[in-house]
Design an enzyme around this catalytic site. Sequence first.
Site, mmCIF file in Angstrom:
data_model
loop_
_atom_site.group_PDB
_atom_site.id
_atom_site.type_symbol
_atom_site.label_atom_id
_atom_site.label_comp_id
_atom_site.label_asym_id
_atom_site.label_seq_id
_atom_site.Cartn_x
_atom_site.Cartn_y
_atom_site.Cartn_z
ATOM 1 N N CYS A 89 -2.552 8.307 -3.970
ATOM 2 C CA CYS A 89 -3.351 8.316 -2.747
ATOM 3 C C CYS A 89 -4.311 9.515 -2.755
ATOM 4 O O CYS A 89 -5.174 9.584 -3.613
ATOM 5 C CB CYS A 89 -2.457 8.258 -1.506
ATOM 6 S SG CYS A 89 -3.358 7.765 -0.033
ATOM 7 N N HIS A 194 0.100 3.302 -2.523
ATOM 8 C CA HIS A 194 1.343 4.065 -2.595
ATOM 9 C C HIS A 194 2.347 3.297 -3.441
ATOM 10 O O HIS A 194 2.985 2.374 -2.922
ATOM 11 C CB HIS A 194 1.909 4.270 -1.186
ATOM 12 C CG HIS A 194 1.137 5.260 -0.377
ATOM 13 N ND1 HIS A 194 1.427 6.599 -0.384
ATOM 14 C CD2 HIS A 194 0.063 5.116 0.416
ATOM 15 C CE1 HIS A 194 0.577 7.245 0.394
ATOM 16 N NE2 HIS A 194 -0.269 6.362 0.888
ATOM 17 N N GLU A 196 5.206 4.153 -4.240
ATOM 18 C CA GLU A 196 6.553 4.338 -3.673
ATOM 19 C C GLU A 196 6.814 3.411 -2.498
ATOM 20 O O GLU A 196 7.936 3.286 -2.042
ATOM 21 C CB GLU A 196 6.775 5.808 -3.288
ATOM 22 C CG GLU A 196 6.096 6.281 -2.014
ATOM 23 C CD GLU A 196 4.617 6.649 -2.179
ATOM 24 O OE1 GLU A 196 4.004 6.233 -3.176
ATOM 25 O OE2 GLU A 196 4.087 7.346 -1.287
#
Lengths: 214, 180
Positions: A89, A194, A196
Site C-alpha cells: 500500500c 493489501h 494481508e
Amino acid sequence: METVALIDYGSGNLRSAAKALERAAAGCHASFQVLVTSDADAVRKADRVVLPGVGAFADCKRGLSEVPGMLDALEEVVHGKGRPFLGICVGMQLMAERGREYGVTEGLGWIKGEVVKLEPADPTLKIPHMGWNELDIRREHPVLAGLPERAHAYFVHSYRFAVERPEDVIASADYGGPFAAVVGRDNLVGTQFHPEKSQETGLALVANFLTWRV
Amino acid sequence: MTDVTVERIDTLKTGDLHDLCDAADDAVKAGGGFGWVAPPAREIMERYWKGVLVVPERILFVGRLDGVIAGSAQLVKPARNNEAQAHAATLTTSFVAPWARGHGLARRLTVAVEEEARASGFRVLNLDVRETQSAAITLYEDLGFRRWGTHPFYALVDGKRLAGHFYVKDLTPDTLHDTP
C-alpha cells in the site's frame, strides 16, 4: 532460517501483515522468522524486507525518516545486498520518486514515477477506493506465480502510483480507469492492495515473496 | 482454506484491540452502518471498545478471519430497573470489515448473539438497521427476524435523511403472547 523484517515505523497496525507472513511461512518448506522491528540493524541483517504503510504518503515518509538509521539500512539491504523487498500500500507508493498527497514529498526514488490522486473517470465512484478488484497481470513475475487468471485483491487507497516505465507495472486493476496494482523491478516488488487482507490471492503472493530467489 | 471463528470476549489484548479498531474503521469508511459516519480518531475508537467491555449490560462478540478480528456484534441487555422490558435484548453495532465479507461472518455473529440471548433467558431479540444495509436486511430476514416498522428519519448521513427498519425475533414463539 531466513529472517523477514516487517518494518515498524508507526504506520498503523502491523498485526494482520505479520500474521499473513507467519501463515504463509508456515506453509513453506523453508523456515522463516518474522521480525516486526523498528531497529535499523535488524533490517540491515534481514534476508527479506517488508515495508507496510497506512495513511498519507507524507506522514509515512516522515515516520520512516524519523526511525534512526532506517533509510540508510533500507538502501543498504535493498540496493547494496539486493535482498527481496515487498512494499505494501503506502509502503509500495514510497518506492516512487515523489508523492503528491498534502504537498510534494520526496519518495525513496526506487521506481520512476509519482504518487497522484485517484481520479476515476466515473465521478460517482467513491474515494477512497475500497474493495475487491480483479488483477490484470501485465507480465509474468515470480511473486504472482500460480495466481488464478481472475485473481481478486483488496484495495483501500485514495492515491495511485503513476509509474513512468510501463515495464515496471507487473499488474494493474481498474477503478474508473486502470491503475498500478503491483509494481516492481529487479529485487523490488510492491502491491497497492493489501495482501494481508486479500485472503487466498494475498497469501499466495506472500508465500511467493518468501520463496522468491532474485 | 479460510478459518472463520466467532467468540464472546471479555478482555481485549492490545493486538486484538488494534485489529478491532482497524476493522471498525474500514467498515465505517465503507458506509457500514456502524454509528459513526466518518471514522473517529484512533484514541476515541480505542476508548469506545474499552468502554464496551466495562458496561455490564453489553456483551461483545468478535469474528475472526484467519485469526485476525474482522467484525463484531453486541448483545445489549435492558437496564436492571426496566422490569417491563426485562424479556427483550437488543442486537447492535454489528459489522464486518469489507475485506472479510463473503465468508458468512455476519451470519455467524448474528447467530452467536441470538444464542447468547436465548441462553440468558430473553424471549425477544430486537434490532434496527439503516435502509441502505441491504445485505444485512437480507441476512436478518433469512434468519427469521420480522420487520415491524420503519423510521423515516432514522439516520442523517452527509446531510441526507435515511430511513431505518426495526426488526424483532421471537426467541420463544410459543410463549411470546402469554400473559403472566
